[in-house]
Each structure stands twice: as C-alpha cells, then as structure tokens.
Design a protein around this motif. Structure first.
Motif, PDB file in Angstrom:
ATOM      1  N   ASP A 228       5.519  15.924  25.764  1.00  0.00           N
ATOM      2  CA  ASP A 228       5.165  14.411  26.248  1.00  0.00           C
ATOM      3  C   ASP A 228       5.030  14.954  27.834  1.00  0.00           C
ATOM      4  O   ASP A 228       4.266  14.442  28.693  1.00  0.00           O
ATOM      5  N   LEU A 229       6.210  15.309  28.269  1.00  0.00           N
ATOM      6  CA  LEU A 229       6.546  15.427  29.811  1.00  0.00           C
ATOM      7  C   LEU A 229       5.596  16.384  30.284  1.00  0.00           C
ATOM      8  O   LEU A 229       4.849  16.355  31.636  1.00  0.00           O
ATOM      9  N   VAL A 230       5.329  17.730  29.622  1.00  0.00           N
ATOM     10  CA  VAL A 230       4.572  18.638  30.329  1.00  0.00           C
ATOM     11  C   VAL A 230       3.239  18.196  30.397  1.00  0.00           C
ATOM     12  O   VAL A 230       2.211  18.443  31.282  1.00  0.00           O
ATOM     13  N   ASN A 231       2.670  17.488  29.275  1.00  0.00           N
ATOM     14  CA  ASN A 231       1.268  17.111  29.250  1.00  0.00           C
ATOM     15  C   ASN A 231       0.970  16.024  30.224  1.00  0.00           C
ATOM     16  O   ASN A 231      -0.222  15.672  30.646  1.00  0.00           O
ATOM     17  N   SER A 232       1.997  15.375  30.753  1.00  0.00           N
ATOM     18  CA  SER A 232       1.977  14.369  31.876  1.00  0.00           C
ATOM     19  C   SER A 232       1.482  14.751  33.094  1.00  0.00           C
ATOM     20  O   SER A 232       1.070  14.256  34.081  1.00  0.00           O
ATOM     21  N   TYR A 233       1.900  16.199  32.960  1.00  0.00           N
ATOM     22  CA  TYR A 233       1.762  16.950  34.139  1.00  0.00           C
ATOM     23  C   TYR A 233       0.548  17.740  34.368  1.00  0.00           C
ATOM     24  O   TYR A 233      -0.279  17.913  35.214  1.00  0.00           O
ATOM     25  N   GLN A 234       0.176  18.579  33.203  1.00  0.00           N
ATOM     26  CA  GLN A 234      -0.948  19.159  32.806  1.00  0.00           C
ATOM     27  C   GLN A 234      -1.254  19.290  31.308  1.00  0.00           C
ATOM     28  O   GLN A 234      -0.347  19.613  30.688  1.00  0.00           O
ATOM     29  N   PRO A 235      -2.425  19.217  30.940  1.00  0.00           N
ATOM     30  CA  PRO A 235      -2.792  19.409  29.640  1.00  0.00           C
ATOM     31  C   PRO A 235      -2.844  20.750  28.894  1.00  0.00           C
ATOM     32  O   PRO A 235      -3.741  20.988  28.314  1.00  0.00           O
ATOM     33  N   SER A 236      -2.140  21.697  29.247  1.00  0.00           N
ATOM     34  CA  SER A 236      -2.134  22.829  28.722  1.00  0.00           C
ATOM     35  C   SER A 236      -0.654  23.313  28.088  1.00  0.00           C
ATOM     36  O   SER A 236      -0.410  24.618  28.279  1.00  0.00           O
ATOM     37  N   TYR A 237      -0.123  22.420  27.658  1.00  0.00           N
ATOM     38  CA  TYR A 237       1.212  22.692  27.020  1.00  0.00           C
ATOM     39  C   TYR A 237       1.161  23.673  25.937  1.00  0.00           C
ATOM     40  O   TYR A 237       0.149  23.534  24.978  1.00  0.00           O
ATOM     41  N   THR A 238       1.847  24.624  25.681  1.00  0.00           N
ATOM     42  CA  THR A 238       1.881  25.629  24.622  1.00  0.00           C
ATOM     43  C   THR A 238       2.968  25.162  23.532  1.00  0.00           C
ATOM     44  O   THR A 238       4.169  25.341  23.868  1.00  0.00           O
ATOM     45  N   PRO A 239       2.915  24.577  22.327  1.00  0.00           N
ATOM     46  CA  PRO A 239       3.650  24.132  21.492  1.00  0.00           C
ATOM     47  C   PRO A 239       4.250  25.210  20.830  1.00  0.00           C
ATOM     48  O   PRO A 239       3.879  26.305  20.630  1.00  0.00           O
ATOM     49  N   LYS A 240       5.786  24.688  20.237  1.00  0.00           N
ATOM     50  CA  LYS A 240       6.377  26.004  19.532  1.00  0.00           C
ATOM     51  C   LYS A 240       6.267  25.145  17.939  1.00  0.00           C
ATOM     52  O   LYS A 240       6.600  24.137  17.762  1.00  0.00           O
ATOM     53  N   GLU A 241       5.880  26.003  17.205  1.00  0.00           N
ATOM     54  CA  GLU A 241       5.878  25.848  15.961  1.00  0.00           C
ATOM     55  C   GLU A 241       7.201  25.385  15.214  1.00  0.00           C
ATOM     56  O   GLU A 241       8.173  26.328  15.165  1.00  0.00           O
ATOM     57  N   ILE A 242       7.405  24.287  14.608  1.00  0.00           N
ATOM     58  CA  ILE A 242       8.469  23.957  14.119  1.00  0.00           C
ATOM     59  C   ILE A 242       8.284  23.816  12.429  1.00  0.00           C
ATOM     60  O   ILE A 242       7.314  22.768  11.885  1.00  0.00           O
ATOM     61  N   LEU A 243       8.438  24.608  11.507  1.00  0.00           N
ATOM     62  CA  LEU A 243       8.124  24.523  10.039  1.00  0.00           C
ATOM     63  C   LEU A 243       8.932  23.372   9.634  1.00  0.00           C
ATOM     64  O   LEU A 243       9.798  22.753   9.786  1.00  0.00           O
ATOM     65  N   PRO A 244       8.045  22.960   8.472  1.00  0.00           N
ATOM     66  CA  PRO A 244       8.713  21.589   7.877  1.00  0.00           C
ATOM     67  C   PRO A 244      10.054  21.968   7.266  1.00  0.00           C
ATOM     68  O   PRO A 244      10.376  23.196   6.743  1.00  0.00           O
ATOM     69  N   LEU A 245      10.890  21.104   7.090  1.00  0.00           N
ATOM     70  CA  LEU A 245      12.423  21.089   6.482  1.00  0.00           C
ATOM     71  C   LEU A 245      12.415  21.427   5.140  1.00  0.00           C
ATOM     72  O   LEU A 245      13.276  22.037   4.623  1.00  0.00           O
ATOM     73  N   TYR A 246      11.551  20.581   4.510  1.00  0.00           N
ATOM     74  CA  TYR A 246      11.695  20.517   3.033  1.00  0.00           C
ATOM     75  C   TYR A 246      11.631  21.935   1.902  1.00  0.00           C
ATOM     76  O   TYR A 246      12.396  22.112   1.108  1.00  0.00           O
TER      77      TYR A 246
END
Length: 211
Positions: A150-168
């Motif tokens: 959210d914070l990075v996207n408020s600055y620039q729309p080029s955020y590189t997400p970190k994949e977080i696998l489902p817990l189950y």
C-alpha cells in the motif's frame, strides 16, 4: 507375565509333569497286570485238563504274580487320583490370588493408560496453541506485505510483490494420519519418517529431540 501368574504357571507345570510320570507308570503296570491276567486265565483253562502239565504249584505262582501286579496297578491309580485331587484343590485355591492379581495389574494399567491419554489431551492443547501462533505469524507476514504494498503503491505503481504461500497446505503436514496411528498400534514403534524427531535415554524413555 506378572509374578502370581508366573507362579501359577510353574505350579501347573510341576503337576502336569508329575501326572505324566505317574500316568506313564500306571500304564506300564496296567499292561503288566493284563499280561499276568491272561497268563493266569490260560493256566486256569489248562489246569485239570487230561494230560495237562499245569500243576497247582504253577497255578499258585502265576496267581500270586497276577495279584501282585493288580495291587501295584491299584496303588498307582490311587497315587494318580490323589495327585489329581491335590492339583485341583491347590490350583483352584490359588486361582483366587491370580484373579486378584489380574485385577491389580489391569487397574494399574488402566490408570497408566488414562494418564497417557490425559497427556495427549494436554499435548493436543499445546498443538492447537502452536497452530494459533503459526496463524498469527502468517497473519503478520500478510500484513507486512499489504502495508508495504500500500505504501509503495502510493508512491509509485511499480511495487514488486513477495509471494506468500497459503498456510493451510503446511498445516496439513501437522495432522496425524490414521495410517501412522495404526502403524504404531501394530508395530509398537514410530513410523520411520517420525523417528528423527525423538530420542531414547538410558531408561528407554522417549523424548522429543531439540532442534
């Protein structure tokens, strides 16, 4: 086996051995009596017949032999009957002790089993608490990723997400399959894929290995 049952087993074995010995002796004496009886009967049939060589002396000798064999057979039979009676009386009386001892052993084992079940209940509670902690940690990871995004996207729309696998899918590895429980019941040991987590001390008490 517990001590009282071992003692009962030993007493029964001693009586069985004695009965086998006396029965074998009676069987032999019974055969000897039958032989003497047949011999005596043959001489009786021959005695008094014309041209018979059987004398009264012969007849008396064989008769005495038969009576002696008959007496020995009776003595062996009396010994056998007395031994059976002694066995039945003693073992029947001691069975009262065996039953009391059996109840003692079963009650002690029942209490031990209930204690282990209670321990499993406590472990289950600890397990679920750890699952809750894992869920909280997973939630924290998700919040870190969201807040950063959210914070990075408020600055620039080029955020590189970190994949977080489902817990189950990870939590399913923590479940105890029915196959593992059946294996422990049937084999009396842990499945190979779980042995790496435990160790045994000098008293063969299982402990969880420290990471």
């Amino acid at each position: 086996m517990y001590p009282e049952l071992n003692h009962f087993k030993q007493m029964k074995k001693e009586y069985d051995d004695d009965l086998a010995r006396v029965t074998e002796r009676w069987t032999l004496l019974h055969k000897q009596k039958e032989w003497a009886s047949n011999e005596y009967e043959e001489l009786l049939n021959a005695y008094g017949v014309r041209n018979s060589r059987v004398t009264m002396e012969n007849l008396t000798e064989v008769k005495n032999k038969y009576l002696k064999a008959l007496e020995k057979e009776r003595e062996a039979m009396e010994e056998l009957d007395q031994l059976k009676e002694s066995r039945d009386d003693r073992l029947s009386e001691y069975l009262k002790t065996v039953y009391k001892s059996r109840d003692r052993e079963l009650d002690a084992a029942q209490k031990s089993m209930e204690k282990k079940i209670d321990q499993i209940e406590r472990l289950k509670a600890e397990y679920l608490m750890m699952v809750q902690q894992i869920q909280e940690i997973h939630g924290y990871r998700l919040s870190v990723e969201k807040e950063t995004s959210d914070l990075v996207n408020s600055y620039q729309p080029s955020y590189t997400p970190k994949e977080i696998l489902p817990l189950y899918p990870e939590l399913t590895r923590m479940e105890i399959p029915l196959n593992d429980i059946q294996y422990v019941f049937q084999k009396g040991e842990l499945p190979d894929h779980l042995k790496k987590y435990v160790q045994f001390n000098d008293r063969s008490i299982m402990k969880i290995k420290k990471p």
